[in-house]
Design a protein around this motif. Sequence first.
Motif, mmCIF file in Angstrom:
data_model
loop_
_atom_site.group_PDB
_atom_site.id
_atom_site.type_symbol
_atom_site.label_atom_id
_atom_site.label_comp_id
_atom_site.label_asym_id
_atom_site.label_seq_id
_atom_site.Cartn_x
_atom_site.Cartn_y
_atom_site.Cartn_z
ATOM 1 N N PRO A 280 0.980 -1.004 0.149
ATOM 2 C CA PRO A 280 0.122 0.011 0.072
ATOM 3 C C PRO A 280 0.824 1.254 -0.061
ATOM 4 O O PRO A 280 1.878 1.368 0.627
ATOM 5 C CB PRO A 280 -0.965 -0.275 1.140
ATOM 6 C CG PRO A 280 0.220 -0.928 2.172
ATOM 7 C CD PRO A 280 0.879 -1.890 1.470
ATOM 8 N N GLY A 281 0.459 2.394 -0.694
ATOM 9 C CA GLY A 281 0.908 3.573 -0.726
ATOM 10 C C GLY A 281 2.388 3.682 -1.649
ATOM 11 O O GLY A 281 2.534 2.680 -2.180
ATOM 12 N N PRO A 282 2.825 4.973 -1.785
ATOM 13 C CA PRO A 282 3.747 5.121 -2.883
ATOM 14 C C PRO A 282 5.143 4.308 -2.331
ATOM 15 O O PRO A 282 5.447 4.377 -1.061
ATOM 16 C CB PRO A 282 4.024 6.487 -3.061
ATOM 17 C CG PRO A 282 3.368 7.024 -1.535
ATOM 18 C CD PRO A 282 2.344 6.179 -1.205
ATOM 19 N N THR A 283 5.863 4.024 -3.133
ATOM 20 C CA THR A 283 7.195 3.242 -3.025
ATOM 21 C C THR A 283 8.211 3.633 -3.946
ATOM 22 O O THR A 283 7.960 3.894 -5.040
ATOM 23 C CB THR A 283 6.965 1.575 -2.989
ATOM 24 O OG1 THR A 283 6.816 1.326 -4.308
ATOM 25 C CG2 THR A 283 5.860 1.257 -2.073
ATOM 26 N N LEU A 284 9.529 3.540 -3.399
ATOM 27 C CA LEU A 284 10.583 3.971 -4.367
ATOM 28 C C LEU A 284 10.881 2.840 -5.217
ATOM 29 O O LEU A 284 11.246 3.165 -6.444
ATOM 30 C CB LEU A 284 11.925 4.205 -3.414
ATOM 31 C CG LEU A 284 13.136 4.350 -4.188
ATOM 32 C CD1 LEU A 284 13.197 5.715 -4.844
ATOM 33 C CD2 LEU A 284 14.265 4.401 -3.032
ATOM 34 N N ALA A 285 10.612 1.704 -4.969
ATOM 35 C CA ALA A 285 10.678 0.679 -5.892
ATOM 36 C C ALA A 285 9.755 0.766 -7.266
ATOM 37 O O ALA A 285 10.226 0.630 -8.275
ATOM 38 C CB ALA A 285 10.386 -0.858 -5.234
ATOM 39 N N ARG A 286 8.579 1.471 -7.165
ATOM 40 C CA ARG A 286 7.832 1.759 -8.000
ATOM 41 C C ARG A 286 8.367 2.539 -9.122
ATOM 42 O O ARG A 286 8.403 2.547 -10.197
ATOM 43 C CB ARG A 286 6.420 2.162 -7.625
ATOM 44 C CG ARG A 286 5.408 2.548 -8.730
ATOM 45 C CD ARG A 286 4.469 3.352 -8.347
ATOM 46 N NE ARG A 286 3.361 3.768 -9.349
ATOM 47 C CZ ARG A 286 2.353 4.886 -9.268
ATOM 48 N NH1 ARG A 286 2.455 5.391 -7.857
ATOM 49 N NH2 ARG A 286 1.815 5.264 -10.181
#
Length: 617
Positions: A463-469
């Motif tokens: 859930p939520g924004p990630t650096l991996a994305r």
Amino acid sequence: MASPETGVLAARARALAVLRIRSTARAVALLPAAVAVVLFAGRATGRLGAGWDLAGWIAGGAAVVSLLLAGLVTAVVACARPALSPSVPISEKSAPDLYRLVRDLAERLEVPAPSAIALTPDCDSWLEDRTHRAHGPPRRLRGPDGTGRRAPEAPVLVIGSPFLWWMRVAELRALLAPVVAGTGPSAHPDIAAARRFIRGLDAAVAVSARAGGRLRGLPLRFVGRVARLLLRAGREHATIMERAVAAAASERAQNVDYGLRIVAQEQVGLAYAGWDRLLTRVALPAWRMGRWPSRLDAGVVSALTELSRRDRLADGFASRLGERPACDLLEEPGAIDRAASLLAARLFHGGPAEPGPDWSPVGWQQYPEEVVDRKWRLEAARLHRVLDNLPATALPAAPPAPGAGPAASPLTYAHTPAHAPAGRRPAAPGPDGGPAVSPPADGPPRAESPPPADGPPPAAPAPGPTLARVIDRLAQDERAGDLVAARLGAEVEREEREEAARQAARGHCEQDAAIGVAWGDGMAEGGLPLFPLQPPRTGRELLADHVTAMVCCAAVDTAGATPGLDWLDGPALLVDGARRADLGRPVLSLVDDGDAGPLRGWLTTVGVRPEKPVRLV
């Protein structure tokens, strides 16, 4: 060695040349009237025959037109308000020691003392004539017969505010000696008259440039043409006159603290370098977020100390830092620093003239938490908004199963509904903005087969924004970088336009008058900032900044890093209390080349977990 009187004489000769140009313009304007007077007088005395009547009336009409145009030009030149340098006026009550130092310096130089002192957020000092009636009521002297006349007034001494905080008292006195010495030539009547004439012409050109409407603009454009013609005629004489005045002032100041002047000039170059870095790297990020550092001049001391330490100059400047700083000459240095800091934000960024809900001051202690951390999270949020609005791209597909139908073509940026192949619809993006599989073209969508009973359930997206994305999107799609950079540039440009519109609606003129800042002829209206610090950033630079911000947010949230302030480089990432300055190259490798290897290695070294969601604003 030439004496100061030699320079004054040279300046006076050029001033007389400027005044002769003014006299020539007057003579040209009066020439038709003089011809008309001669013709009418000759006809009245009978020396001219009746054949001269027509010539007399033609000359009379030309004289009327010429006098009207000359009166128009004279009125505009006399009434136009000359431009003033934006500055913070310093009253004698708020800086008695500074006024005493300047007056003692003028007495040693045997020149008139400046009439007032003002500070400007710049690394320079000069004299400025503010005797125009629009700048304030003139002083009057009473003569023996009771009549009043305009009193001659010395120019105003404008001092760069960084000098007061960085320089010592003796260094400031030595630096100001040649500037204060310029009040001597400025008091000469011919030089003063030539300067007033040039300033009036310059102000008239500015008025004509701002003229609007046909009825008002046509005559003012004529005045502008005449003023430009006179300025071109007197440009060389005025330039040489100012050089001669500067040479005379320098010669007069030779015997006052000459040794300290050499040291002070060295400090000027150092102060300029530190002030520039402080504005562009430290103050500008805060201004863009609606915050303005309220102690810029105090911060320049820390910036210059850090600069001297990095350049191995600290040993040479350690002894001078123990002497009395020039800011001690002010009664309330904090209040004056606050006013100069607000003026700097207005000049270099175009912020409002006074604090408000969207334009609040920030101290250096609160800068890392209220500016650096917030800046990172705002940029990370903007980056994820752009990613959310991007079309989905397909990851490399797995080998097709035996007997399966033809594989769906990957969806790219061009595969919008208008450009997709016939009979096929573009796939909807996945829950995290990632890839999705297109439905087959020859039938209804097939239901997803359930996972095997003995196998683990599929992992739910984090859930939520990630650096991996962010890393996966930029690394797996070679065109994603260009598209994200373009959309970031459009988003930033839109936000800047909205902010400019909000500032224009606040009504700058009334606020400027309220705080007592001298703005000159009002040319700042709608034209701020007057001196932009940096050119607009390119799309690639914006993308690199936003990816860096996302990495810093992930480091703060998952690796225990903290936001910090570097006096020369601005926002900094602190890991275990030490600054990590090696993040730029891995980010550029990802942004420019799509190579995520260096950045993944850096994240592993620091202990950042890119798969964990980060907190956004």
